[in-house]
Write a protein that holds these residues in place. Structure first.
Motif, PDB file in Angstrom:
ATOM      1  N   PHE A 162      44.096  62.194  56.626  1.00  0.00           N
ATOM      2  CA  PHE A 162      42.906  62.607  56.984  1.00  0.00           C
ATOM      3  C   PHE A 162      41.659  61.813  56.438  1.00  0.00           C
ATOM      4  O   PHE A 162      40.654  61.599  57.113  1.00  0.00           O
ATOM      5  CB  PHE A 162      42.769  64.005  56.500  1.00  0.00           C
ATOM      6  N   LEU A 163      41.609  61.201  55.270  1.00  0.00           N
ATOM      7  CA  LEU A 163      40.668  60.386  54.517  1.00  0.00           C
ATOM      8  C   LEU A 163      40.474  59.056  55.367  1.00  0.00           C
ATOM      9  O   LEU A 163      39.450  58.626  55.440  1.00  0.00           O
ATOM     10  CB  LEU A 163      40.868  60.204  53.277  1.00  0.00           C
ATOM     11  N   ARG A 164      41.752  58.655  55.839  1.00  0.00           N
ATOM     12  CA  ARG A 164      41.482  57.580  56.695  1.00  0.00           C
ATOM     13  C   ARG A 164      41.569  57.771  58.392  1.00  0.00           C
ATOM     14  O   ARG A 164      42.054  56.836  59.066  1.00  0.00           O
ATOM     15  CB  ARG A 164      42.724  56.541  56.394  1.00  0.00           C
ATOM     16  N   SER A 167      42.330  55.507  61.570  1.00  0.00           N
ATOM     17  CA  SER A 167      42.865  54.533  61.070  1.00  0.00           C
ATOM     18  C   SER A 167      44.345  54.519  60.843  1.00  0.00           C
ATOM     19  O   SER A 167      44.806  55.514  60.329  1.00  0.00           O
ATOM     20  CB  SER A 167      42.260  53.621  59.645  1.00  0.00           C
ATOM     21  N   ILE A 168      45.162  53.237  61.021  1.00  0.00           N
ATOM     22  CA  ILE A 168      46.512  53.280  60.748  1.00  0.00           C
ATOM     23  C   ILE A 168      46.766  53.226  59.282  1.00  0.00           C
ATOM     24  O   ILE A 168      46.180  52.442  58.539  1.00  0.00           O
ATOM     25  CB  ILE A 168      47.141  52.142  61.583  1.00  0.00           C
ATOM     26  N   VAL A 220      46.475  59.761  62.349  1.00  0.00           N
ATOM     27  CA  VAL A 220      45.971  60.957  62.988  1.00  0.00           C
ATOM     28  C   VAL A 220      44.972  60.950  63.784  1.00  0.00           C
ATOM     29  O   VAL A 220      43.792  60.104  63.649  1.00  0.00           O
ATOM     30  CB  VAL A 220      45.755  62.014  61.703  1.00  0.00           C
ATOM     31  N   ARG A 221      44.781  61.591  65.057  1.00  0.00           N
ATOM     32  CA  ARG A 221      43.693  61.483  66.079  1.00  0.00           C
ATOM     33  C   ARG A 221      43.531  62.811  66.280  1.00  0.00           C
ATOM     34  O   ARG A 221      44.602  63.617  66.628  1.00  0.00           O
ATOM     35  CB  ARG A 221      44.296  60.537  67.245  1.00  0.00           C
ATOM     36  N   GLU A 222      42.385  63.306  66.387  1.00  0.00           N
ATOM     37  CA  GLU A 222      42.015  64.760  66.833  1.00  0.00           C
ATOM     38  C   GLU A 222      42.613  65.295  67.917  1.00  0.00           C
ATOM     39  O   GLU A 222      42.976  66.344  68.395  1.00  0.00           O
ATOM     40  CB  GLU A 222      40.512  64.866  66.414  1.00  0.00           C
ATOM     41  N   SER A 223      42.745  64.134  69.133  1.00  0.00           N
ATOM     42  CA  SER A 223      43.167  64.653  70.153  1.00  0.00           C
ATOM     43  C   SER A 223      44.500  64.860  70.387  1.00  0.00           C
ATOM     44  O   SER A 223      45.212  65.823  71.074  1.00  0.00           O
ATOM     45  CB  SER A 223      42.852  63.439  71.352  1.00  0.00           C
ATOM     46  N   ALA A 224      45.334  64.123  69.555  1.00  0.00           N
ATOM     47  CA  ALA A 224      46.738  64.623  69.519  1.00  0.00           C
ATOM     48  C   ALA A 224      46.990  66.076  68.696  1.00  0.00           C
ATOM     49  O   ALA A 224      47.621  66.570  69.277  1.00  0.00           O
ATOM     50  CB  ALA A 224      47.175  63.591  68.497  1.00  0.00           C
TER      51      ALA A 224
END
Length: 245
Positions: A162-164, A167-168, A220-224
């Motif tokens: 979440f902090l990143r 980013s991968i 992590v992606r919000e859309s996912a």
């Protein structure tokens, strides 16, 4: 949250570690400026707490070297040198905050939390991705308002993701974040932790929030997070891979 503590006073160091562990921090303690410089160059810390009076190079020199080599770790100076000149010098070299001794443990914890939030571009202690809310003050994770019970390592993996955000994050970064280079297990353990974390989040209704970038790590992606699970569940495939390993 991973913090590098640089202090030669054993009693003070114990108090600092007590204060930060109450906020869920993982602390690595060293007593010399050279050790601090080398570790901060090699590993990713969320913050550094730095005394100015060290037995080899002083704290000012540590700050100067780190900023000269473009190490951007947030630095809180904790010192008995309270004259204005000391603060001005520390800030001019690149320190981010300054707290005088003696200090209040709760204030130190709050300042470190705020420092980390600012460095990550956050205005408060909660990070929201889709239906998931991660609270860095309480170390709690909720999905649609319901608490998801995570182990310490599962929480820290999600916190780092979440902090990143966007980013991968490489598996090596997770090992560094969880173990700090000390007695690190096989890198496959990260797949196991992520598999268990995914399962808990999916069961709570978060969907497939953690995406695998094959050969590189996780993101992590919000859309996912908002999407419904696909027919071929990545959670199950990773679970099979983890059990096979």
């Amino acid at each position: 949250m991973r913090v590098l503590l640089v202090d030669t006073d054993a009693q003070a160091a114990a108090a600092i570690q007590r204060a930060l562990k109450a906020n869920g921090a993982v602390i690595e303690h060293v007593e010399t400026g050279e050790e601090a410089f080398q570790l901060a160059k090699r590993y990713d810390y969320d913050a550094m707490i730095l005394d100015l009076m060290l037995p080899d190079i002083d704290g000012y020199e540590v700050i100067r070297r780190l900023r000269w080599t473009s190490v951007a770790v947030p630095i809180l100076v904790l010192s008995s040198l309270t004259r204005p000149q000391a603060k001005v010098k520390a800030f001019s070299l690149g320190a981010d905050d300054f707290l005088a001794r003696p200090f209040d443990e709760s204030e130190l914890g709050a300042r470190i939390q705020a420092l980390v939030r600012r460095s990550k571009g956050l205005s408060h202690s909660k990070i929201t991705v889709g239906p998931i809310v991660l609270n860095m003050d309480s170390n709690l994770v909720t999905v649609n308002g319901t608490t998801v019970h995570l182990t310490e390592k599962e929480y820290r993996i999600l916190e780092l993701l979440f902090l990143r955000g966007g980013s991968i994050v490489a598996k090596e970064s997770f090992l560094n974040h969880l173990y700090g280079g000390n007695d690190e297990p096989d890198i496959k353990i990260i797949d196991v932790f992520v598999c268990k974390l995914r399962r808990k989040l999916a069961l709570a209704g978060a969907g497939e929030v953690i995406t695998t970038v094959w050969g590189r790590g996780y993101i992590v992606r919000e859309s996912a997070a908002a999407a419904q699970p696909s027919g071929r569940s990545e959670v199950l495939s990773v679970a099979k891979a983890a059990s096979a390993a």
